[in-house]
Motif scaffolding. Structure first.
Motif, PDB file in Angstrom:
ATOM      1  N   GLY A 220       0.643  -1.336  -0.265  1.00 52.46           N
ATOM      2  CA  GLY A 220      -0.146  -0.105  -0.408  1.00 52.46           C
ATOM      3  C   GLY A 220       0.450   0.931   0.066  1.00 52.46           C
ATOM      4  O   GLY A 220       0.418   2.006  -0.738  1.00 52.46           O
ATOM      5  N   HIS A 221       1.805   0.974   0.930  1.00 56.19           N
ATOM      6  CA  HIS A 221       3.233   2.333   0.542  1.00 56.19           C
ATOM      7  C   HIS A 221       3.753   2.550  -0.907  1.00 56.19           C
ATOM      8  O   HIS A 221       3.436   3.947  -1.291  1.00 56.19           O
ATOM      9  N   VAL A 222       3.738   1.508  -1.199  1.00 60.13           N
ATOM     10  CA  VAL A 222       4.746   1.395  -2.433  1.00 60.13           C
ATOM     11  C   VAL A 222       3.420   1.857  -4.039  1.00 60.13           C
ATOM     12  O   VAL A 222       4.252   2.864  -4.866  1.00 60.13           O
ATOM     13  N   PHE A 223       2.212   1.594  -3.680  1.00 57.48           N
ATOM     14  CA  PHE A 223       1.040   1.687  -4.071  1.00 57.48           C
ATOM     15  C   PHE A 223       0.584   4.094  -3.733  1.00 57.48           C
ATOM     16  O   PHE A 223       0.572   4.269  -5.447  1.00 57.48           O
ATOM     17  N   VAL A 224       1.203   4.273  -3.394  1.00 55.75           N
ATOM     18  CA  VAL A 224       0.483   5.329  -2.836  1.00 55.75           C
ATOM     19  C   VAL A 224       1.620   6.612  -3.883  1.00 55.75           C
ATOM     20  O   VAL A 224       1.356   7.242  -3.651  1.00 55.75           O
ATOM     21  N   THR A 225       2.841   5.919  -2.749  1.00 54.63           N
ATOM     22  CA  THR A 225       3.850   6.994  -3.335  1.00 54.63           C
ATOM     23  C   THR A 225       4.573   6.817  -4.436  1.00 54.63           C
ATOM     24  O   THR A 225       4.875   7.553  -5.314  1.00 54.63           O
ATOM     25  N   LYS A 227       7.099   4.249  -5.551  1.00 53.38           N
ATOM     26  CA  LYS A 227       8.065   4.673  -5.030  1.00 53.38           C
ATOM     27  C   LYS A 227       8.615   3.554  -4.443  1.00 53.38           C
ATOM     28  O   LYS A 227       7.786   2.687  -3.950  1.00 53.38           O
ATOM     29  N   PRO A 228      10.082   2.690  -5.504  1.00 57.90           N
ATOM     30  CA  PRO A 228      10.224   1.056  -5.470  1.00 57.90           C
ATOM     31  C   PRO A 228      10.614   1.297  -3.321  1.00 57.90           C
ATOM     32  O   PRO A 228      11.390   2.546  -3.085  1.00 57.90           O
ATOM     33  N   VAL A 229      10.224   0.150  -3.049  1.00 59.74           N
ATOM     34  CA  VAL A 229      11.082  -0.327  -1.538  1.00 59.74           C
ATOM     35  C   VAL A 229      12.129  -1.144  -1.456  1.00 59.74           C
ATOM     36  O   VAL A 229      11.702  -2.343  -1.890  1.00 59.74           O
ATOM     37  N   LEU A 230      13.540  -0.852  -1.353  1.00 59.91           N
ATOM     38  CA  LEU A 230      13.839  -2.674  -0.843  1.00 59.91           C
ATOM     39  C   LEU A 230      14.325  -2.269   0.692  1.00 59.91           C
ATOM     40  O   LEU A 230      15.115  -1.171   0.924  1.00 59.91           O
ATOM     41  N   THR A 231      14.010  -3.149   1.164  1.00 57.65           N
ATOM     42  CA  THR A 231      14.001  -3.490   3.132  1.00 57.65           C
ATOM     43  C   THR A 231      14.747  -4.664   3.290  1.00 57.65           C
ATOM     44  O   THR A 231      13.974  -5.569   2.523  1.00 57.65           O
ATOM     45  N   LEU A 257       7.728  -2.965  -6.154  1.00 50.21           N
ATOM     46  CA  LEU A 257       8.243  -2.117  -7.116  1.00 50.21           C
ATOM     47  C   LEU A 257       6.675  -1.393  -7.721  1.00 50.21           C
ATOM     48  O   LEU A 257       5.793  -2.724  -7.886  1.00 50.21           O
ATOM     49  N   PRO A 258       6.504  -0.015  -7.856  1.00 54.48           N
ATOM     50  CA  PRO A 258       5.244   0.436  -8.804  1.00 54.48           C
ATOM     51  C   PRO A 258       5.377  -0.363  -9.601  1.00 54.48           C
ATOM     52  O   PRO A 258       6.089  -0.283 -10.895  1.00 54.48           O
ATOM     53  N   GLY A 261       2.166   3.348 -14.945  1.00 54.61           N
ATOM     54  CA  GLY A 261       1.677   4.018 -16.256  1.00 54.61           C
ATOM     55  C   GLY A 261       1.874   4.893 -16.444  1.00 54.61           C
ATOM     56  O   GLY A 261       3.074   6.001 -16.417  1.00 54.61           O
ATOM     57  N   ARG A 262       1.215   5.410 -17.889  1.00 54.40           N
ATOM     58  CA  ARG A 262       1.555   6.439 -18.528  1.00 54.40           C
ATOM     59  C   ARG A 262       0.885   7.814 -17.313  1.00 54.40           C
ATOM     60  O   ARG A 262       2.016   9.037 -17.119  1.00 54.40           O
ATOM     61  N   ASP A 263      -0.070   7.800 -16.693  1.00 51.67           N
ATOM     62  CA  ASP A 263      -0.484   8.635 -15.885  1.00 51.67           C
ATOM     63  C   ASP A 263      -1.109   8.224 -14.570  1.00 51.67           C
ATOM     64  O   ASP A 263      -1.969   9.154 -13.776  1.00 51.67           O
ATOM     65  N   ARG A 264      -0.496   7.190 -13.999  1.00 55.15           N
ATOM     66  CA  ARG A 264      -1.020   6.656 -13.034  1.00 55.15           C
ATOM     67  C   ARG A 264      -0.205   5.552 -12.477  1.00 55.15           C
ATOM     68  O   ARG A 264      -0.163   4.440 -13.102  1.00 55.15           O
ATOM     69  N   ILE A 265      -0.128   4.427 -11.017  1.00 56.38           N
ATOM     70  CA  ILE A 265      -0.407   3.889 -11.224  1.00 56.38           C
ATOM     71  C   ILE A 265      -1.020   2.970 -11.654  1.00 56.38           C
ATOM     72  O   ILE A 265      -2.328   2.524 -10.312  1.00 56.38           O
ATOM     73  N   LEU A 266      -0.254   1.640 -11.736  1.00 57.68           N
ATOM     74  CA  LEU A 266      -1.250   0.433 -12.096  1.00 57.68           C
ATOM     75  C   LEU A 266      -1.222  -0.586 -11.231  1.00 57.68           C
ATOM     76  O   LEU A 266      -2.687  -1.551 -11.729  1.00 57.68           O
ATOM     77  N   GLY A 267      -0.889  -0.774 -10.643  1.00 49.67           N
ATOM     78  CA  GLY A 267      -0.380  -1.472  -9.584  1.00 49.67           C
ATOM     79  C   GLY A 267       0.981  -1.555  -8.538  1.00 49.67           C
ATOM     80  O   GLY A 267       1.775  -0.489  -8.637  1.00 49.67           O
ATOM     81  N   VAL A 268       0.915  -2.734  -7.974  1.00 48.88           N
ATOM     82  CA  VAL A 268       2.896  -3.252  -7.366  1.00 48.88           C
ATOM     83  C   VAL A 268       2.103  -4.527  -7.464  1.00 48.88           C
ATOM     84  O   VAL A 268       2.355  -5.775  -7.734  1.00 48.88           O
TER      85      VAL A 268
END
Length: 553
Positions: A220-225, A227-231, A257-258, A261-268
């Motif tokens: 959910g964090h990656v979907f909103v931001t 930005k990819p997260v490596l933890t 990783l998000p 898309g061209r104008d939105r985040i399609l998924g994770v």
């Protein structure tokens, strides 16, 4: 020592004579080289247990194992480690044999400290170069593997006809090629929550039940931001609120990783639990970012192809309806045209034999046929002009009750012929509607004409109009009902389609080209209203219309 050897590996010294072994060790120690004395019998075990050996210095002639055998064993176990062979005498045959076997150099005792150090430094530099060559080769192989993987994902995108099959194939490629035990692709559902659409390695039931709200957990964090997260510690990373899925991780390292898309985040895209137990690296992130990009292209291409297929089907259906329209139009125009031609020919050829009353009757029939043709053509031209956006709309205050009465009166002859009972219940206090009067009348004429055509003899035609006030708007509601054939609401798409009419030319269908209800839908749409088929409990057909009314009306 050379700068390339700042982190210097060790030199393994295999010498059966203690004196020479100690002399070599002392000489190299003065130059900062760490040695590891050993016997040839322990070679395999030492090479297996020590990964910091960068050079083997071995005597040629030893009681149990020869230097040539040591050379062969090193090249078989760790070919990147150079071998220098030391001999007590100059022997051309031995020199040729060890050099052809892959030895770096051949030293003859006695040798000076300077000569020993120079040879060892050359050997350690060769070891560094060998390691670099191995890393370069592995990197080249990795890049080639990555390119092959990305190509396979791209080919998958164009080869699959079903989105779930496409996503499953992408996940399979990621698991097999990247070396992870768990992977999932999440896309938002109609409510905007992330749902797993494809996965591998998740516990039973997790994929079906998981529903992540935006901002919740790692996904959910990656979907909103975006930005990819490596933890390296998914459980202990306080950037993310818990989502209840922490128990699925066998390692604490995770990568998410998000799918941009061209104008939105399609998924994770999520991966965790590397097969070798290691943590994810920045290289893994780069590779999976490329995979995520290819996945986005695959998803967007899939939706694009689906839209193109849908549009092609729509155009094919429209073309079929227009072909039917041409047939219907030809049929409908032929009847009045035949009547006009027949009566006009009769008048021309037998004028002197026709009485005045009969003459007037023929003229009336010709006029009626001409008016029928005019209505057909006018309706078609109006629909075409509205569809193309060229229709001229002249809005003015319109009395709904007045127009309804005018329309019903204009169909008096047809209503009387059908023996219909008319119920007109229009609230006289309805506010004036801002509309193009002529087009609003065409709308009601089409609905009333339809209600008469498809009614039963002696049936009912009811028109009701009231003011309705909702939570956020006020609108005029009109209902046009007949108790003839019943049309259910799920037939709305077919009924309101352009050039559609129930029945075929060669059946006993009512007259008409099939544009009436499509014309109604187009007019209502341009008035910012709605039109729909309403439930009638299986008896008759009811059309419901709403038109917005301004707050000051």
């Amino acid at each position: 020592m050379n700068a390339e050897l700042e982190k210097q590996p060790k030199v393994l010294v295999i010498e059966d004579e203690e004196f020479f072994r100690q002399m070599i060790t002392d000489s190299l120690a003065e130059s900062g080289v760490t040695t590891l004395p050993a016997t040839a019998m322990d070679l395999s075990e030492i090479l297996d247990q020590n990964d910091d050996i960068g050079l083997v210095l071995t005597d040629l002639e030893m009681p149990d194992v020869s230097g040539l055998e040591v050379l062969q064993q090193v090249k078989a176990l760790k070919p990147e480690i150079p071998v220098v062979v030391v001999s007590g005498h100059q022997d051309f045959h031995a020199l040729r044999e060890v050099l052809s076997g892959g030895a770096l150099d051949y030293l003859v005792k006695p040798f000076s400290d300077m000569e020993l150090v120079a040879t060892v430094e050359k050997g350690l530099l060769e070891y560094v170069r060998n390691l670099k060559a191995i890393r370069d080769r592995e990197e080249a192989e990795r890049l080639l593997s990555d390119l092959i993987l990305l190509r396979e994902i791209g080919e998958t995108a164009s080869g699959e006809g079903d989105l779930d099959t496409l996503l499953d194939r992408v996940i399979d490629l990621i698991v097999d090629s990247v070396g992870v035990q768990t992977a999932s692709l999440m896309l938002p559902d109609k409510n905007g929550n992330l749902k797993i659409r494809a996965s591998r390695g998740l516990p039973d039931g997790v994929a079906d039940k998981a529903l992540i709200k935006p901002g919740e957990g790692l996904s959910g964090h990656v979907f909103v931001t975006g930005k990819p997260v490596l933890t390296t510690d998914i459980g202990g990373d306080d950037r993310f609120s818990p989502s209840g899925d922490d128990g699925q991780y066998s390692t604490r390292s995770a990568l998410s990783l998000p799918l941009k898309g061209r104008d939105r985040i399609l998924g994770v895209l999520n991966v965790n639990n590397k097969a070798d137990g290691s943590i994810f690296s920045i290289h893994d992130q780069y590779l999976l970012s490329s995979i995520a990009h290819q996945t986005v292209l695959a998803i967007e291409n899939f939706f694009l192809f689906s839209q193109l297929r849908e549009k092609a089907n729509e155009l094919e259906a429209l073309n079929e309806r227009r072909s039917r329209l041409v047939c219907n139009l030809s049929h409908e125009l032929k009847t009045p045209l035949t009547s006009i031609l027949g009566f006009s020919e009769l008048l021309l050829m037998h004028r002197s034999q026709i009485g005045e009353a009969e003459f007037d009757d023929y003229l009336q029939k010709m006029t009626d046929s001409s008016l029928h043709m005019e209505r057909l053509i006018s309706g078609m031209l109006l629909l075409f002009s509205i569809d193309s956006g060229t229709a001229h709309w002249q809005e003015q205050p319109v009395s709904v009750a007045e127009i309804c009465r005018e329309v019903v009166n204009s169909f008096g002859a047809e209503i009387e012929k059908q023996g219909l009972k008319v119920e007109l219940a229009i609230d006289d206090n309805l506010p004036a509607l801002s509309a193009d009067r002529d087009k609003f009348r065409v709308l009601l004429e089409s609905l009333v004409d339809n209600a008469i055509k498809f009614n039963e003899h002696g049936g009912k035609l009811a028109i009701r109009g009231v003011m309705e006030t909702g939570d956020e708007d006020r609108h005029i509601y009109l209902q046009v009902y007949n108790n003839g054939a019943s049309l259910s609401p799920d037939m709305a798409a077919e009924v309101f389609a352009d050039y559609s009419q129930l029945g075929e030319i060669n059946t006993a269908k009512p007259s008409g080209v099939g544009i009436g209800l499509a014309l109604c839908w187009a007019i209502v749409k341009n008035m910012n209203g709605t039109i729909s088929l309403e439930e009638t409990d299986g008896v008759g057909t009811s059309f419901g219309l709403t038109f917005p009314v301004g707050p000051g009306a």
